[in-house]
Design a protein around this motif. Structure first.
Motif, short mmCIF file in Angstrom:
data_model
loop_
_atom_site.label_atom_id
_atom_site.label_comp_id
_atom_site.label_asym_id
_atom_site.label_seq_id
_atom_site.Cartn_x
_atom_site.Cartn_y
_atom_site.Cartn_z
N LEU A 176 55.05 49.96 36.73
CA LEU A 176 55.22 49.42 35.38
C LEU A 176 54.63 50.34 34.31
CD1 LEU A 176 54.31 45.68 36.09
CD2 LEU A 176 56.57 46.57 35.51
N LEU A 177 53.52 50.99 34.64
CA LEU A 177 52.82 51.80 33.64
C LEU A 177 53.40 53.21 33.50
CD1 LEU A 177 49.12 50.81 34.43
CD2 LEU A 177 50.46 50.15 32.43
N ILE B 6 47.55 47.10 48.03
CA ILE B 6 48.32 48.32 47.84
C ILE B 6 49.62 48.03 47.12
CG2 ILE B 6 49.60 50.13 49.05
CD1 ILE B 6 47.41 50.07 51.19
N ALA B 7 50.28 46.93 47.48
CA ALA B 7 51.54 46.56 46.84
C ALA B 7 51.33 46.27 45.36
CB ALA B 7 52.15 45.36 47.54
N ILE B 8 50.23 45.58 45.03
CA ILE B 8 49.94 45.26 43.63
C ILE B 8 49.69 46.53 42.83
CG2 ILE B 8 48.25 44.17 42.08
CD1 ILE B 8 47.92 41.99 44.24
N ILE B 9 48.90 47.45 43.41
CA ILE B 9 48.64 48.72 42.73
C ILE B 9 49.93 49.49 42.51
CG2 ILE B 9 47.55 50.99 42.98
CD1 ILE B 9 45.26 49.56 44.47
#
Length: 367
Positions: free
Chosen positions: A37-38, A28-31
């Motif tokens: 960023l996007l 979840i943190a990575i997503i």
């Protein structure tokens, strides 16, 4: 015995049926990081597309202005006043009030709309035009404007109190004395035409008070003003060096394409405004300063450029693009004007023949 052997085997090779809580939180943190960023990149791409569409709108306006010039022999007036039967307002405005935005409609594939407005030769404020003037013309709307789908509500002397249609008679239909109809709403425009440095509409009182079109023409050094008749030959600075049309987002004030309602008051909507309201002419026009009227109000000689953060008033320009505004020039080109552009250079761009010599412009160091 075999079942026990299989269970020991599963345990030995670490077979599992799901994620642990820690692993799930990491995913979840990575997503979340990827979205963080996007998202700015996506928003920037969308704004770039909106700014490009705004540029295309102004190019279409520029082409229509030149098509009008090729047909009529001059650029359209800022707005028309020739209905002597109508009572004059403080600024000398009367009917029919049609603005440059209406006059170029037949030259921008909007002939049907133009014909519906001009039927019976009624003025912009006549009830027979009440529905047609609400039309939202796509190339008059900047896609970055959050109110791009909303009509402009025309206000009176009191802010947030809309004008209302009155009984149409031979002599008047813009008086608020005998209200019979609905609130006045026009199709929005995010673009206004350049009147030059001074507020020439301030000199438009009746001839009895020393005003009128002659005095307006004397004080207007831009390409568009009341009953203006400028041709390409009139633009002595050169068409490519003269700004014709600038942005004016709804965040600054309610602007329209149809024209000038003589009794309207244009209220500035930006926080921190230094002048709360402007004359009806600013429904379709803007100026840069220096202006005698602003000097009288503010006791200082000023020039207000695009998105000015200090001298906030509805008679200027304002865009919702980062860093400045799009502008159409006399040759039909469209350029981005930085909000940090030198004020004197900006004022010079907005004149057709240098800067006229008078006390304000001399004091401001423009000559």
């Amino acid at each position: 015995m075999k079942m026990g052997s299989n269970e020991n085997q599963k345990s030995k090779f670490g077979f599992r049926t799901g994620f642990t809580l820690v692993e799930l939180l990491v995913v979840i943190a990575i997503i979340g990081m990827l979205i963080g960023l996007l998202l700015p990149a996506v928003q920037a791409a969308r704004e770039a597309a909106r700014r490009m569409q705004c540029t295309n709108n102004l190019k279409q306006i520029g082409i229509a202005l030149h098509n009008y010039h090729d047909t009529v022999g001059q650029f359209p007036p800022g707005y028309l006043v020739n209905e002597v039967k109508s009572p004059q307002t403080d600024y000398g405005d009367t009917g029919p009030g049609w603005g440059w935005g209406t006059l170029i409609l037949p030259f921008s594939e909007q002939a049907a709309l133009s014909n519906s407005l001009m039927c019976n030769h009624c003025p912009v404020y006549h009830t027979c035009n009440a529905e047609a003037v609400k039309t939202m013309v796509p190339f008059y709307i900047c896609p970055s404007d959050p109110k791009r789908t909303e009509l402009s509500e025309l206000e009176g002397d009191t802010e947030n109190i809309p004008l209302q249609y009155a009984a149409d008679t031979e002599h008047t239909s813009h008086s608020v004395a005998s209200v019979i109809g609905s609130e006045v709403k026009f199709g929005r425009s995010c673009y206004t035409a350049c009147n030059g440095t001074d507020e020439s509409w301030s000199y438009g009182g009746s001839l009895a008070t020393g005003g009128g079109d002659a005095l307006i023409a004397k004080n207007a050094d831009g390409a568009f003003y009341r009953n203006s008749k400028n041709s390409a030959a009139s633009i002595l600075d050169g068409l490519s060096n003269t700004l014709f049309i600038g942005e004016c987002a709804s965040a600054l004030g309610n602007k329209v394409w149809a024209g000038v309602w003589p009794n309207a008051t244009v209220w500035c909507k930006r926080p921190g405004r230094v002048v709360p309201s402007e004359a009806a002419a600013t429904l379709v026009l803007f100026h840069t300063g220096p202006s005698f009227a602003e000097y009288s109000n503010l006791s200082q000689i000023i020039i207000h450029g695009p998105n000015d953060p200090v001298y906030i008033m509805a008679c200027g320009t304002f865009a919702l693009h980062a860093g400045g505004m799009n502008a159409a020039f006399g040759d039909g080109s469209v350029r981005f004007i930085s909000e940090t552009m030198n004020q004197k250079e900006y004022a010079n761009l907005c004149t057709i023949a240098g800067v006229k010599s008078d006390w304000a412009k001399n004091e401001a160091g423009l000559d």
